[in-house]
Design a protein around this motif. Structure first.
Motif, PDB file in Angstrom:
ATOM      1  N   VAL A 247      36.811  26.507 -14.363  1.00 37.76           N
ATOM      2  CA  VAL A 247      36.612  27.933 -14.119  1.00 37.76           C
ATOM      3  C   VAL A 247      35.921  28.107 -12.774  1.00 37.76           C
ATOM      4  O   VAL A 247      34.936  27.437 -12.485  1.00 37.76           O
ATOM      5  CB  VAL A 247      35.729  28.549 -15.231  1.00 37.76           C
ATOM      6  N   LYS A 248      36.447  29.022 -11.943  1.00 40.49           N
ATOM      7  CA  LYS A 248      35.816  29.338 -10.653  1.00 40.49           C
ATOM      8  C   LYS A 248      34.910  30.536 -10.816  1.00 40.49           C
ATOM      9  O   LYS A 248      35.264  31.518 -11.475  1.00 40.49           O
ATOM     10  CB  LYS A 248      36.872  29.663  -9.595  1.00 40.49           C
ATOM     11  N   ASP A 249      33.743  30.456 -10.180  1.00 32.49           N
ATOM     12  CA  ASP A 249      32.843  31.608 -10.200  1.00 32.49           C
ATOM     13  C   ASP A 249      33.129  32.502  -8.995  1.00 32.49           C
ATOM     14  O   ASP A 249      34.016  32.209  -8.181  1.00 32.49           O
ATOM     15  CB  ASP A 249      31.380  31.167 -10.286  1.00 32.49           C
ATOM     16  N   GLU A 250      32.365  33.579  -8.874  1.00 36.39           N
ATOM     17  CA  GLU A 250      32.611  34.548  -7.799  1.00 36.39           C
ATOM     18  C   GLU A 250      32.340  33.987  -6.416  1.00 36.39           C
ATOM     19  O   GLU A 250      32.820  34.528  -5.428  1.00 36.39           O
ATOM     20  CB  GLU A 250      31.799  35.834  -8.038  1.00 36.39           C
ATOM     21  N   ALA A 251      31.615  32.863  -6.335  1.00 36.89           N
ATOM     22  CA  ALA A 251      31.354  32.207  -5.041  1.00 36.89           C
ATOM     23  C   ALA A 251      32.410  31.163  -4.713  1.00 36.89           C
ATOM     24  O   ALA A 251      32.360  30.525  -3.668  1.00 36.89           O
ATOM     25  CB  ALA A 251      29.967  31.554  -5.062  1.00 36.89           C
ATOM     26  N   GLY A 252      33.374  30.956  -5.616  1.00 35.79           N
ATOM     27  CA  GLY A 252      34.427  29.981  -5.388  1.00 35.79           C
ATOM     28  C   GLY A 252      34.083  28.578  -5.863  1.00 35.79           C
ATOM     29  O   GLY A 252      34.840  27.639  -5.631  1.00 35.79           O
ATOM     30  N   ILE A 253      32.941  28.427  -6.539  1.00 32.90           N
ATOM     31  CA  ILE A 253      32.532  27.120  -7.072  1.00 32.90           C
ATOM     32  C   ILE A 253      33.307  26.841  -8.354  1.00 32.90           C
ATOM     33  O   ILE A 253      33.395  27.699  -9.229  1.00 32.90           O
ATOM     34  CB  ILE A 253      31.017  27.084  -7.336  1.00 32.90           C
ATOM     35  N   LEU A 254      33.859  25.637  -8.443  1.00 27.24           N
ATOM     36  CA  LEU A 254      34.623  25.233  -9.619  1.00 27.24           C
ATOM     37  C   LEU A 254      33.692  24.567 -10.626  1.00 27.24           C
ATOM     38  O   LEU A 254      33.014  23.592 -10.305  1.00 27.24           O
ATOM     39  CB  LEU A 254      35.744  24.281  -9.231  1.00 27.24           C
ATOM     40  N   TRP A 255      33.670  25.098 -11.836  1.00 26.61           N
ATOM     41  CA  TRP A 255      32.843  24.569 -12.923  1.00 26.61           C
ATOM     42  C   TRP A 255      33.745  23.900 -13.945  1.00 26.61           C
ATOM     43  O   TRP A 255      34.793  24.440 -14.297  1.00 26.61           O
ATOM     44  CB  TRP A 255      32.062  25.694 -13.589  1.00 26.61           C
ATOM     45  N   ASN A 256      33.326  22.736 -14.427  1.00 27.46           N
ATOM     46  CA  ASN A 256      34.041  22.030 -15.491  1.00 27.46           C
ATOM     47  C   ASN A 256      33.238  22.173 -16.775  1.00 27.46           C
ATOM     48  O   ASN A 256      32.164  21.585 -16.914  1.00 27.46           O
ATOM     49  CB  ASN A 256      34.214  20.553 -15.144  1.00 27.46           C
ATOM     50  N   PHE A 257      33.767  22.963 -17.693  1.00 22.16           N
ATOM     51  CA  PHE A 257      33.116  23.194 -18.974  1.00 22.16           C
ATOM     52  C   PHE A 257      33.848  22.419 -20.061  1.00 22.16           C
ATOM     53  O   PHE A 257      35.076  22.507 -20.163  1.00 22.16           O
ATOM     54  CB  PHE A 257      33.138  24.676 -19.344  1.00 22.16           C
ATOM     55  N   ALA A 258      33.104  21.666 -20.866  1.00 18.64           N
ATOM     56  CA  ALA A 258      33.685  21.019 -22.036  1.00 18.64           C
ATOM     57  C   ALA A 258      33.738  22.058 -23.141  1.00 18.64           C
ATOM     58  O   ALA A 258      32.717  22.599 -23.559  1.00 18.64           O
ATOM     59  CB  ALA A 258      32.856  19.819 -22.465  1.00 18.64           C
ATOM     60  N   CYS A 259      34.934  22.352 -23.578  1.00 18.64           N
ATOM     61  CA  CYS A 259      35.159  23.394 -24.573  1.00 18.64           C
ATOM     62  C   CYS A 259      35.684  22.760 -25.851  1.00 18.64           C
ATOM     63  O   CYS A 259      36.649  21.996 -25.814  1.00 18.64           O
ATOM     64  CB  CYS A 259      36.162  24.402 -24.013  1.00 18.64           C
ATOM     65  N   THR A 260      35.040  23.061 -26.960  1.00 14.68           N
ATOM     66  CA  THR A 260      35.474  22.539 -28.256  1.00 14.68           C
ATOM     67  C   THR A 260      35.812  23.706 -29.170  1.00 14.68           C
ATOM     68  O   THR A 260      35.479  24.855 -28.888  1.00 14.68           O
ATOM     69  CB  THR A 260      34.387  21.679 -28.924  1.00 14.68           C
ATOM     70  N   ILE A 261      36.452  23.374 -30.277  1.00  9.47           N
ATOM     71  CA  ILE A 261      36.767  24.392 -31.280  1.00  9.47           C
ATOM     72  C   ILE A 261      35.945  24.092 -32.522  1.00  9.47           C
ATOM     73  O   ILE A 261      36.022  22.999 -33.079  1.00  9.47           O
ATOM     74  CB  ILE A 261      38.260  24.399 -31.650  1.00  9.47           C
ATOM     75  N   ARG A 262      35.134  25.069 -32.922  1.00  9.67           N
ATOM     76  CA  ARG A 262      34.390  24.928 -34.168  1.00  9.67           C
ATOM     77  C   ARG A 262      35.350  25.243 -35.307  1.00  9.67           C
ATOM     78  O   ARG A 262      36.125  26.193 -35.256  1.00  9.67           O
ATOM     79  CB  ARG A 262      33.207  25.898 -34.221  1.00  9.67           C
TER      80      ARG A 262
END
Length: 115
Positions: free
Chosen positions: A40-55
Protein backbone atom coordinates in the motif's frame (compact mmCIF):
# COMPACT_ATOMS: atom_id res chain seq x y z
CA UNK A 1 -12.24 4.87 -5.68
CA UNK A 2 -12.34 4.56 -1.89
CA UNK A 3 -12.92 1.04 -0.64
CA UNK A 4 -13.62 2.26 2.89
CA UNK A 5 -13.12 4.95 5.49
CA UNK A 6 -12.50 4.01 9.11
CA UNK A 7 -12.16 5.97 12.34
CA UNK A 8 -9.28 4.41 14.27
CA UNK A 9 -9.99 2.64 17.54
CA UNK A 10 -7.69 1.85 20.46
CA UNK A 11 -7.00 -1.63 19.02
CA UNK A 12 -6.16 -0.08 15.63
CA UNK A 13 -3.48 2.21 17.09
CA UNK A 14 -2.12 -0.18 19.72
CA UNK A 15 -2.16 -3.68 18.20
CA UNK A 16 -3.54 -4.34 14.71
CA UNK A 17 -5.83 -2.92 12.05
CA UNK A 18 -9.15 -4.66 11.43
CA UNK A 19 -10.78 -3.98 8.09
CA UNK A 20 -14.47 -3.05 8.18
CA UNK A 21 -16.99 -5.75 7.24
CA UNK A 22 -17.40 -6.35 3.52
CA UNK A 23 -13.87 -5.30 2.49
CA UNK A 24 -12.51 -8.78 1.72
CA UNK A 25 -13.54 -8.76 -2.00
CA UNK A 26 -11.57 -5.53 -2.56
CA UNK A 27 -8.30 -7.07 -1.31
CA UNK A 28 -5.95 -9.24 -3.34
CA UNK A 29 -7.07 -12.89 -3.45
CA UNK A 30 -5.81 -15.07 -0.63
CA UNK A 31 -5.98 -18.16 -2.91
CA UNK A 32 -6.51 -20.66 -0.11
CA UNK A 33 -3.88 -19.09 2.16
CA UNK A 34 -4.66 -17.36 5.41
CA UNK A 35 -2.10 -14.57 4.89
CA UNK A 36 -0.86 -12.23 2.16
CA UNK A 37 1.49 -9.27 1.90
CA UNK A 38 -0.54 -6.22 1.05
CA UNK A 39 1.50 -3.43 -0.59
CA UNK A 40 0.00 0.00 0.00
CA UNK A 41 1.31 3.47 -0.92
CA UNK A 42 0.72 6.37 1.42
CA UNK A 43 0.08 9.98 0.40
CA UNK A 44 3.85 10.65 0.39
CA UNK A 45 4.45 7.81 -2.09
CA UNK A 46 6.05 5.49 0.49
CA UNK A 47 5.31 1.82 -0.13
CA UNK A 48 4.25 -0.12 2.98
CA UNK A 49 4.23 -3.91 3.19
CA UNK A 50 1.47 -5.05 5.53
CA UNK A 51 1.05 -8.70 6.51
CA UNK A 52 -2.67 -9.28 6.23
CA UNK A 53 -4.39 -12.35 7.65
CA UNK A 54 -7.97 -13.53 7.78
CA UNK A 55 -9.50 -14.17 11.17
CA UNK A 56 -11.78 -17.15 11.05
CA UNK A 57 -15.36 -16.99 12.14
CA UNK A 58 -18.81 -16.64 10.70
CA UNK A 59 -17.70 -13.57 8.73
CA UNK A 60 -14.00 -13.79 7.76
CA UNK A 61 -12.35 -10.51 8.72
CA UNK A 62 -9.06 -9.33 7.20
CA UNK A 63 -6.61 -7.94 9.75
CA UNK A 64 -3.21 -6.26 9.28
CA UNK A 65 -0.94 -7.86 11.86
CA UNK A 66 2.56 -6.83 10.78
CA UNK A 67 3.88 -3.52 9.53
CA UNK A 68 0.84 -1.63 10.76
CA UNK A 69 2.25 -0.38 14.09
CA UNK A 70 5.30 1.05 12.29
CA UNK A 71 2.88 2.92 10.01
CA UNK A 72 0.88 4.19 13.02
CA UNK A 73 4.05 5.43 14.74
CA UNK A 74 5.46 7.08 11.63
CA UNK A 75 2.20 8.98 11.06
CA UNK A 76 1.69 9.62 14.80
CA UNK A 77 -1.84 8.28 14.55
CA UNK A 78 -4.24 8.41 17.47
CA UNK A 79 -7.69 7.14 18.34
CA UNK A 80 -10.22 9.09 16.29
CA UNK A 81 -7.96 9.72 13.30
CA UNK A 82 -9.46 8.57 10.00
CA UNK A 83 -8.00 6.15 7.46
CA UNK A 84 -9.08 6.21 3.80
CA UNK A 85 -8.22 3.07 1.84
CA UNK A 86 -8.30 3.10 -1.97
CA UNK A 87 -8.05 0.52 -4.69
CA UNK A 88 -7.16 1.55 -8.23
CA UNK A 89 -7.45 -1.06 -10.95
CA UNK A 90 -5.06 -1.02 -13.90
CA UNK A 91 -5.72 -3.40 -16.79
CA UNK A 92 -1.99 -3.91 -17.32
CA UNK A 93 -0.47 -4.01 -13.83
CA UNK A 94 -3.50 -5.02 -11.75
CA UNK A 95 -4.81 -3.49 -8.56
CA UNK A 96 -2.88 -0.82 -6.67
CA UNK A 97 -3.71 0.16 -3.11
CA UNK A 98 -3.35 3.53 -1.43
CA UNK A 99 -3.86 4.74 2.11
CA UNK A 100 -4.48 8.25 3.33
CA UNK A 101 -4.87 9.47 6.89
CA UNK A 102 -6.61 12.51 8.29
CA UNK A 103 -5.99 13.69 11.81
CA UNK A 104 -9.01 14.23 14.00
CA UNK A 105 -8.85 18.01 14.41
CA UNK A 106 -11.02 17.92 17.54
CA UNK A 107 -8.62 15.56 19.26
CA UNK A 108 -5.60 17.56 18.10
CA UNK A 109 -6.97 20.83 19.48
CA UNK A 110 -7.87 19.17 22.79
CA UNK A 111 -4.35 17.72 23.09
CA UNK A 112 -2.83 21.14 22.41
CA UNK A 113 -4.87 22.69 25.23
CA UNK A 114 -3.70 20.00 27.65
CA UNK A 115 -0.04 20.51 26.77
Amino acid sequence: MAVFTKVLTNTDVQRRFSFPDGCLPALPPFRGCHAIVLQVKDEAGILWNFACTIRSGMTPTPVIVSGWIQFVRSKELQIGDVVFFYREDDTVTGAHYKIEVKKNSTLTSVNRKVL
